[in-house]
Motif scaffolding. Structure first.
Motif, PDB file in Angstrom:
ATOM      1  N   GLU A 335      42.109  47.885  39.909  1.00 39.80           N
ATOM      2  CA  GLU A 335      42.788  46.685  39.406  1.00 39.80           C
ATOM      3  C   GLU A 335      43.172  45.715  40.517  1.00 39.80           C
ATOM      4  O   GLU A 335      43.514  44.560  40.235  1.00 39.80           O
ATOM      5  N   VAL A 336      43.129  46.167  41.756  1.00 37.59           N
ATOM      6  CA  VAL A 336      43.504  45.303  42.876  1.00 37.59           C
ATOM      7  C   VAL A 336      42.414  44.270  43.161  1.00 37.59           C
ATOM      8  O   VAL A 336      42.684  43.207  43.737  1.00 37.59           O
ATOM      9  N   ILE A 337      41.186  44.558  42.744  1.00 36.39           N
ATOM     10  CA  ILE A 337      40.078  43.630  42.991  1.00 36.39           C
ATOM     11  C   ILE A 337      40.327  42.337  42.238  1.00 36.39           C
ATOM     12  O   ILE A 337      40.457  42.326  41.010  1.00 36.39           O
ATOM     13  N   GLY A 338      40.398  41.231  42.996  1.00 35.07           N
ATOM     14  CA  GLY A 338      40.650  39.942  42.375  1.00 35.07           C
ATOM     15  C   GLY A 338      39.392  39.181  42.033  1.00 35.07           C
ATOM     16  O   GLY A 338      39.348  38.440  41.044  1.00 35.07           O
ATOM     17  N   ARG A 339      38.350  39.348  42.857  1.00 40.04           N
ATOM     18  CA  ARG A 339      37.098  38.643  42.598  1.00 40.04           C
ATOM     19  C   ARG A 339      35.988  39.274  43.426  1.00 40.04           C
ATOM     20  O   ARG A 339      36.239  39.811  44.500  1.00 40.04           O
ATOM     21  N   ARG A 340      34.758  39.186  42.889  1.00 36.55           N
ATOM     22  CA  ARG A 340      33.575  39.644  43.596  1.00 36.55           C
ATOM     23  C   ARG A 340      32.784  38.426  44.069  1.00 36.55           C
ATOM     24  O   ARG A 340      32.665  37.438  43.343  1.00 36.55           O
ATOM     25  N   TYR A 341      32.231  38.514  45.282  1.00 32.11           N
ATOM     26  CA  TYR A 341      31.536  37.387  45.893  1.00 32.11           C
ATOM     27  C   TYR A 341      30.147  37.827  46.345  1.00 32.11           C
ATOM     28  O   TYR A 341      29.965  38.935  46.843  1.00 32.11           O
ATOM     29  N   ARG A 342      29.182  36.931  46.200  1.00 29.18           N
ATOM     30  CA  ARG A 342      27.859  37.168  46.766  1.00 29.18           C
ATOM     31  C   ARG A 342      27.911  36.928  48.282  1.00 29.18           C
ATOM     32  O   ARG A 342      28.865  36.360  48.809  1.00 29.18           O
ATOM     33  N   LEU A 343      26.856  37.341  48.970  1.00 29.80           N
ATOM     34  CA  LEU A 343      26.802  37.111  50.410  1.00 29.80           C
ATOM     35  C   LEU A 343      26.981  35.637  50.754  1.00 29.80           C
ATOM     36  O   LEU A 343      27.698  35.292  51.695  1.00 29.80           O
ATOM     37  N   ASP A 344      26.341  34.755  49.972  1.00 26.91           N
ATOM     38  CA  ASP A 344      26.419  33.334  50.292  1.00 26.91           C
ATOM     39  C   ASP A 344      27.752  32.701  49.894  1.00 26.91           C
ATOM     40  O   ASP A 344      27.954  31.508  50.080  1.00 26.91           O
ATOM     41  N   GLU A 345      28.672  33.507  49.353  1.00 20.50           N
ATOM     42  CA  GLU A 345      30.017  33.037  49.024  1.00 20.50           C
ATOM     43  C   GLU A 345      31.066  33.589  49.985  1.00 20.50           C
ATOM     44  O   GLU A 345      32.266  33.530  49.708  1.00 20.50           O
ATOM     45  N   ALA A 346      30.629  34.119  51.128  1.00 23.88           N
ATOM     46  CA  ALA A 346      31.554  34.763  52.064  1.00 23.88           C
ATOM     47  C   ALA A 346      32.623  33.793  52.571  1.00 23.88           C
ATOM     48  O   ALA A 346      33.780  34.185  52.768  1.00 23.88           O
ATOM     49  N   ASN A 347      32.257  32.542  52.812  1.00 26.00           N
ATOM     50  CA  ASN A 347      33.258  31.586  53.288  1.00 26.00           C
ATOM     51  C   ASN A 347      34.346  31.350  52.241  1.00 26.00           C
ATOM     52  O   ASN A 347      35.533  31.235  52.583  1.00 26.00           O
ATOM     53  N   GLN A 348      33.946  31.289  50.977  1.00 28.24           N
ATOM     54  CA  GLN A 348      34.939  31.137  49.917  1.00 28.24           C
ATOM     55  C   GLN A 348      35.832  32.370  49.832  1.00 28.24           C
ATOM     56  O   GLN A 348      37.046  32.267  49.612  1.00 28.24           O
ATOM     57  N   ALA A 349      35.242  33.539  50.013  1.00 29.85           N
ATOM     58  CA  ALA A 349      36.024  34.771  49.992  1.00 29.85           C
ATOM     59  C   ALA A 349      37.085  34.766  51.090  1.00 29.85           C
ATOM     60  O   ALA A 349      38.249  35.118  50.856  1.00 29.85           O
ATOM     61  N   LEU A 350      36.700  34.371  52.300  1.00 29.75           N
ATOM     62  CA  LEU A 350      37.669  34.288  53.395  1.00 29.75           C
ATOM     63  C   LEU A 350      38.788  33.308  53.073  1.00 29.75           C
ATOM     64  O   LEU A 350      39.973  33.584  53.329  1.00 29.75           O
ATOM     65  N   ALA A 351      38.433  32.159  52.518  1.00 28.66           N
ATOM     66  CA  ALA A 351      39.442  31.159  52.185  1.00 28.66           C
ATOM     67  C   ALA A 351      40.399  31.673  51.116  1.00 28.66           C
ATOM     68  O   ALA A 351      41.620  31.442  51.196  1.00 28.66           O
ATOM     69  N   ASP A 352      39.872  32.383  50.129  1.00 28.77           N
ATOM     70  CA  ASP A 352      40.725  32.898  49.058  1.00 28.77           C
ATOM     71  C   ASP A 352      41.666  33.988  49.552  1.00 28.77           C
ATOM     72  O   ASP A 352      42.827  34.054  49.141  1.00 28.77           O
ATOM     73  N   VAL A 353      41.180  34.849  50.445  1.00 23.52           N
ATOM     74  CA  VAL A 353      42.041  35.896  50.999  1.00 23.52           C
ATOM     75  C   VAL A 353      43.136  35.272  51.857  1.00 23.52           C
ATOM     76  O   VAL A 353      44.311  35.652  51.772  1.00 23.52           O
ATOM     77  N   LYS A 354      42.778  34.308  52.672  1.00 23.45           N
ATOM     78  CA  LYS A 354      43.768  33.655  53.525  1.00 23.45           C
ATOM     79  C   LYS A 354      44.859  32.981  52.703  1.00 23.45           C
ATOM     80  O   LYS A 354      46.046  33.040  53.053  1.00 23.45           O
ATOM     81  N   ALA A 355      44.485  32.351  51.590  1.00 28.77           N
ATOM     82  CA  ALA A 355      45.437  31.618  50.753  1.00 28.77           C
ATOM     83  C   ALA A 355      46.166  32.529  49.755  1.00 28.77           C
ATOM     84  O   ALA A 355      46.959  32.029  48.950  1.00 28.77           O
ATOM     85  N   LEU A 356      45.896  33.839  49.804  1.00 28.90           N
ATOM     86  CA  LEU A 356      46.508  34.817  48.901  1.00 28.90           C
ATOM     87  C   LEU A 356      46.154  34.554  47.442  1.00 28.90           C
ATOM     88  O   LEU A 356      46.896  34.917  46.534  1.00 28.90           O
ATOM     89  N   ARG A 357      44.999  33.912  47.209  1.00 29.91           N
ATOM     90  CA  ARG A 357      44.567  33.681  45.833  1.00 29.91           C
ATOM     91  C   ARG A 357      44.053  34.959  45.185  1.00 29.91           C
ATOM     92  O   ARG A 357      44.013  35.069  43.955  1.00 29.91           O
ATOM     93  N   VAL A 358      43.610  35.899  45.998  1.00 28.33           N
ATOM     94  CA  VAL A 358      43.190  37.202  45.510  1.00 28.33           C
ATOM     95  C   VAL A 358      43.837  38.273  46.393  1.00 28.33           C
ATOM     96  O   VAL A 358      44.082  38.047  47.576  1.00 28.33           O
ATOM     97  N   THR A 359      44.116  39.429  45.799  1.00 26.52           N
ATOM     98  CA  THR A 359      44.668  40.531  46.606  1.00 26.52           C
ATOM     99  C   THR A 359      43.553  41.252  47.343  1.00 26.52           C
ATOM    100  O   THR A 359      43.659  41.522  48.524  1.00 26.52           O
ATOM    101  N   LYS A 360      42.481  41.564  46.646  1.00 27.76           N
ATOM    102  CA  LYS A 360      41.341  42.201  47.284  1.00 27.76           C
ATOM    103  C   LYS A 360      40.065  41.474  46.848  1.00 27.76           C
ATOM    104  O   LYS A 360      39.732  41.421  45.674  1.00 27.76           O
ATOM    105  N   ALA A 361      39.382  40.905  47.823  1.00 25.21           N
ATOM    106  CA  ALA A 361      38.078  40.289  47.606  1.00 25.21           C
ATOM    107  C   ALA A 361      37.019  41.251  48.084  1.00 25.21           C
ATOM    108  O   ALA A 361      37.192  41.911  49.115  1.00 25.21           O
ATOM    109  N   ILE A 362      35.917  41.322  47.355  1.00 22.65           N
ATOM    110  CA  ILE A 362      34.832  42.207  47.785  1.00 22.65           C
ATOM    111  C   ILE A 362      33.501  41.450  47.758  1.00 22.65           C
ATOM    112  O   ILE A 362      33.283  40.596  46.903  1.00 22.65           O
TER     113      ILE A 362
END
Length: 365
Positions: A335-362
């Motif tokens: 349940e901690v997983i907030g969103r799943r990202y493709r390889l080409d979405e890695a920059n968005q994943a980093l931004a979301d983790v930094k902004a605390l928009r998701v608890t766990k990005a994968i």
């Protein structure tokens, strides 16, 4: 060379992640090739993107905790605990690699996390060294890497939802020497704090109080076993101290675990701790700055037992997964997983983790 593999490569600090195609060699003796099923994006990856860790050999393939399916092995037939593995096995692996087992820290101090030879997948290997990070379609495991087969009772999301925080949180509870009915405060409700709450509860803790933001993470803290989850915003420091003391007979907590990475948590942590209590500091993987402490009031007169915890060891991985199997209905890491990202979405994943928009990005290539 046997083919090209897509990888999300971080070229350097403050530079966007790039998709590159890297070649992999034929497997040497003792090596394992994995098809990546999931790799976490954690706060450490944000720190890597910001250049906050020293000695990182950019460009790198981030992703230090991952789950994969074995594609091929060269002479490896068991995981680190003696469980048979082979093509098709779903495994994770201890990200700390090349510990020497021969230095003072390894042999005498028995503190291998401080071995000067240690290397870490996704952090201390350059992309030029090969597929040695999880943000790629495949991961190459070098000889001696400690692999752990996923027990049949848990799935990929159960492990990767906790990620490295699952094992670091377990190690923090272990380091605290938790005793039955000990009252516990956990500062921080990110993945490490959530894991510490979950494992403190399964270890038989008494009252558990979580402190942190945002609200969504506090709700997860309650799901993990906290009795209360106190906010930082809109609530004065004194109110948090009073609430913890009201739950502990006026004494303060037996154990405080700092899992926030914020140095300002420490002065409050000492005020939350009872006289003679144990304070475990596990959240400061990078240098976030200094804060003033009073050696007389905070340490000496309080008779405080202060313990740092640097990462985890392989025995924490094995024991944490065994605990997760036994208590999987009470520890909902998926349940901690907030969103799943493709390889080409890695920059968005980093931004979301930094902004605390998701608890766990994968990352799921």
């Amino acid at each position: 060379m046997t083919g090209a593999v897509r990888a999300a490569v971080l070229p350097g600090p403050h530079r966007p992640v790039e998709i590159r195609r890297l070649f992999r060699p034929a497997l040497a003796s003792g090596e394992i090739l994995l098809e990546t099923l999931a790799s976490e994006v954690c706060g450490t990856d944000v720190h890597l993107a910001e250049g906050r860790l020293a000695g990182v050999p950019y460009p790198i393939i981030p992703g230090h905790v991952s789950v994969g399916r074995v594609l091929e092995t060269n002479g490896v037939t068991e995981d680190g605990a003696g469980v048979p593995i082979g093509p098709g096995s779903v495994v994770s692996f201890y990200d700390v690699h090349a510990t020497c087992h021969a230095c003072y820290q390894c042999l005498v101090a028995r503190q291998p996390t401080r071995c000067p030879s240690r290397r870490v997948y996704g952090i201390t290997y350059s992309a030029e060294d090969g597929l040695l990070g999880g943000w790629a379609d495949q991961i190459l495991l070098r000889p001696g890497t400690l692999v752990v087969a996923l027990p049949e009772e848990i799935g990929v999301d159960d492990l990767i939802g906790g990620g490295c925080g699952l094992f670091t949180g377990f190690s923090a509870v272990d380091r605290a020497g938790l005793r039955l009915a000990d009252s516990v405060v956990v500062q921080g409700v990110g993945p490490v704090g959530l894991a510490a709450i979950a494992f403190a509860r399964t270890a038989g803790a008494g009252a558990i109080v979580a402190i942190g933001e945002p609200e969504a993470r506090r709700r997860l803290a309650l799901r993990m076993g906290a009795d209360e989850a106190l906010p930082l915003e809109g609530e004065a420091f004194g109110a948090r101290v009073r609430r913890v003391r009201s739950l502990t007979g006026g004494r303060g907590a037996d154990v405080v675990i700092e899992a926030s990475g914020n140095p300002r948590a420490l002065p409050e942590g000492f005020d939350l701790l009872r006289d003679g209590g144990r304070y475990v500091i596990v959240g400061h993987y990078t240098d976030a700055g200094a804060v003033p402490l009073n050696p007389h009031l905070d340490l000496n007169r309080k008779h405080a037992d202060v313990r740092g915890q640097w990462g985890s060891e392989f025995h924490h991985w094995v024991r944490a997964l065994d605990t997760l199997v036994r208590h999987r209905e009470r520890i909902p890491f998926a349940e901690v997983i907030g969103r799943r990202y493709r390889l080409d979405e890695a920059n968005q994943a980093l931004a979301d983790v930094k902004a605390l928009r998701v608890t766990k990005a994968i990352i799921t290539p």
